[in-house]
Write a protein that holds these residues in place. Sequence first.
Motif, short mmCIF file in Angstrom:
data_model
loop_
_atom_site.label_atom_id
_atom_site.label_comp_id
_atom_site.label_asym_id
_atom_site.label_seq_id
_atom_site.Cartn_x
_atom_site.Cartn_y
_atom_site.Cartn_z
N ILE A 1 18.19 51.79 74.91
CA ILE A 1 16.76 51.54 75.15
C ILE A 1 16.22 50.53 74.14
CG2 ILE A 1 14.47 52.60 74.92
CD1 ILE A 1 15.72 55.15 76.23
N ARG A 2 16.59 50.70 72.89
CA ARG A 2 16.11 49.77 71.85
C ARG A 2 16.70 48.37 72.02
NH1 ARG A 2 16.90 54.62 67.66
NH2 ARG A 2 14.82 55.54 67.80
N LYS A 3 17.96 48.31 72.43
CA LYS A 3 18.58 47.00 72.67
C LYS A 3 17.90 46.28 73.83
CE LYS A 3 23.22 47.81 70.82
NZ LYS A 3 24.65 48.05 71.15
N VAL A 4 17.63 47.03 74.90
CA VAL A 4 16.96 46.45 76.07
C VAL A 4 15.58 45.91 75.70
CG1 VAL A 4 15.85 47.06 78.28
CG2 VAL A 4 18.24 47.68 77.87
N GLY B 1 15.61 42.57 74.41
CA GLY B 1 16.03 41.52 75.34
C GLY B 1 17.52 41.49 75.64
N GLU B 2 18.26 42.46 75.12
CA GLU B 2 19.71 42.52 75.38
C GLU B 2 19.99 43.22 76.71
OE1 GLU B 2 22.14 43.93 72.09
OE2 GLU B 2 20.51 43.48 70.68
N LYS B 3 21.16 42.94 77.28
CA LYS B 3 21.64 43.65 78.47
C LYS B 3 22.66 44.68 78.01
CE LYS B 3 19.72 40.89 81.67
NZ LYS B 3 18.77 41.32 82.68
N LEU C 1 15.98 65.27 79.20
CA LEU C 1 15.95 63.85 78.83
C LEU C 1 14.61 63.49 78.20
CD1 LEU C 1 17.82 61.42 79.01
CD2 LEU C 1 16.87 60.92 81.27
N THR C 2 13.54 63.98 78.81
CA THR C 2 12.19 63.72 78.30
C THR C 2 12.03 64.30 76.90
OG1 THR C 2 11.25 63.72 80.53
CG2 THR C 2 9.73 64.09 78.72
N SER C 3 12.44 65.56 76.72
CA SER C 3 12.30 66.23 75.42
C SER C 3 13.08 65.51 74.32
CB SER C 3 12.80 67.68 75.53
OG SER C 3 12.02 68.41 76.45
N LEU C 4 14.31 65.09 74.65
CA LEU C 4 15.14 64.41 73.65
C LEU C 4 14.58 63.04 73.28
CD1 LEU C 4 18.63 65.42 75.07
CD2 LEU C 4 17.71 66.10 72.85
N LEU C 5 14.09 62.31 74.28
CA LEU C 5 13.54 60.98 74.00
C LEU C 5 12.23 61.09 73.19
CD1 LEU C 5 14.20 59.03 77.33
CD2 LEU C 5 15.39 58.78 75.14
N GLN C 6 11.46 62.14 73.47
CA GLN C 6 10.18 62.33 72.76
C GLN C 6 10.38 62.63 71.27
OE1 GLN C 6 7.48 61.39 74.14
NE2 GLN C 6 6.71 62.71 75.76
N LEU C 7 11.60 63.04 70.89
CA LEU C 7 11.89 63.31 69.48
C LEU C 7 11.96 62.02 68.67
CD1 LEU C 7 14.68 66.06 69.83
CD2 LEU C 7 12.28 66.40 69.13
N GLU C 8 12.18 60.89 69.38
CA GLU C 8 12.27 59.60 68.70
C GLU C 8 10.86 59.10 68.36
OE1 GLU C 8 15.28 58.35 67.89
OE2 GLU C 8 16.17 60.10 68.86
N GLU C 9 10.68 58.64 67.13
CA GLU C 9 9.34 58.24 66.68
C GLU C 9 8.79 57.03 67.42
OE1 GLU C 9 9.35 57.69 62.49
OE2 GLU C 9 9.69 59.82 62.03
N ASP C 10 9.71 56.18 67.93
CA ASP C 10 9.26 54.92 68.55
C ASP C 10 9.31 54.96 70.09
OD1 ASP C 10 12.02 55.10 68.54
OD2 ASP C 10 12.33 52.94 68.32
N ILE C 11 9.51 56.18 70.67
CA ILE C 11 9.61 56.29 72.14
C ILE C 11 8.59 57.31 72.66
CG2 ILE C 11 11.08 57.03 74.07
CD1 ILE C 11 13.48 55.93 72.52
N PRO D 1 4.70 50.68 82.12
CA PRO D 1 5.53 51.00 80.95
C PRO D 1 6.38 49.81 80.51
CG PRO D 1 6.57 51.80 82.94
CD PRO D 1 5.23 51.27 83.36
N ASP D 2 6.97 49.95 79.33
CA ASP D 2 7.90 48.91 78.85
C ASP D 2 9.22 48.99 79.59
OD1 ASP D 2 6.20 47.96 76.64
OD2 ASP D 2 6.52 49.99 75.86
N ILE D 3 9.65 50.24 79.86
CA ILE D 3 10.96 50.47 80.51
C ILE D 3 10.82 51.56 81.56
CG2 ILE D 3 13.31 51.38 80.14
CD1 ILE D 3 13.30 50.18 77.36
N CYS D 4 11.52 51.39 82.68
CA CYS D 4 11.66 52.51 83.62
C CYS D 4 13.14 52.90 83.64
CB CYS D 4 11.17 52.14 85.02
SG CYS D 4 12.00 50.75 85.76
#
Length: 201
Positions: free
Chosen positions: A115-118, A121-123, A17-27, A48-51
Amino acid sequence: MIRIVIAEDQQMLRGALTSLLQLEEDIEVVAQVANGKDALDMIEHHQPDICLLDIEIPMMTGLQVAAQIRHRQWPCKIMIVTTFARPGYLQKATEMQVDGYLLKDEPIDTLVDAIRKVMKGEKVISPELAVALFQHEENPLTEREREVLRLVKQGKSTRQIAQVLFLTTGTIRNYLSAAIQKMEANSRQQAIIKAEEKGWI
């Protein structure tokens, strides 16, 4: 940059999960931990912004960590990931106003999108989990029966519970018997497990 703390007790899944999320430029994953206590420490340390919390992690469950985040009024957004669509868990998560609630078998793209939606401010909630919420059953246990089951869960004996509630041991046994019957369980422990899964205690 969206800064994330991940709490997941399965090492392989946590690493993937960590490796895949780290591939995103904004995460950016700022910490990854295997239990709830470490999660709380890392959230306090990194802000952090999100847990991203698995529900069934050792020491403190994901929901207990979420409760502490809300209690301490930290600004961190909360996303819960789970293997099971259990109405009780979802009900508690809804009451705590978590920002996202997803099943673990969702594609990684769905998680990244969530993650981006959250962050905006979205649920976000997995459709299967939303169905489970609408199937929420009414709690058949009385307040006293719930109280007795919670005390049993804490490891107290019938006599100790009687002392705490200022009742006779016979009365406590009656409450336990009624709760076990309502849960269609074979033992007090099974009744506790069933009641917890449904969010009734």
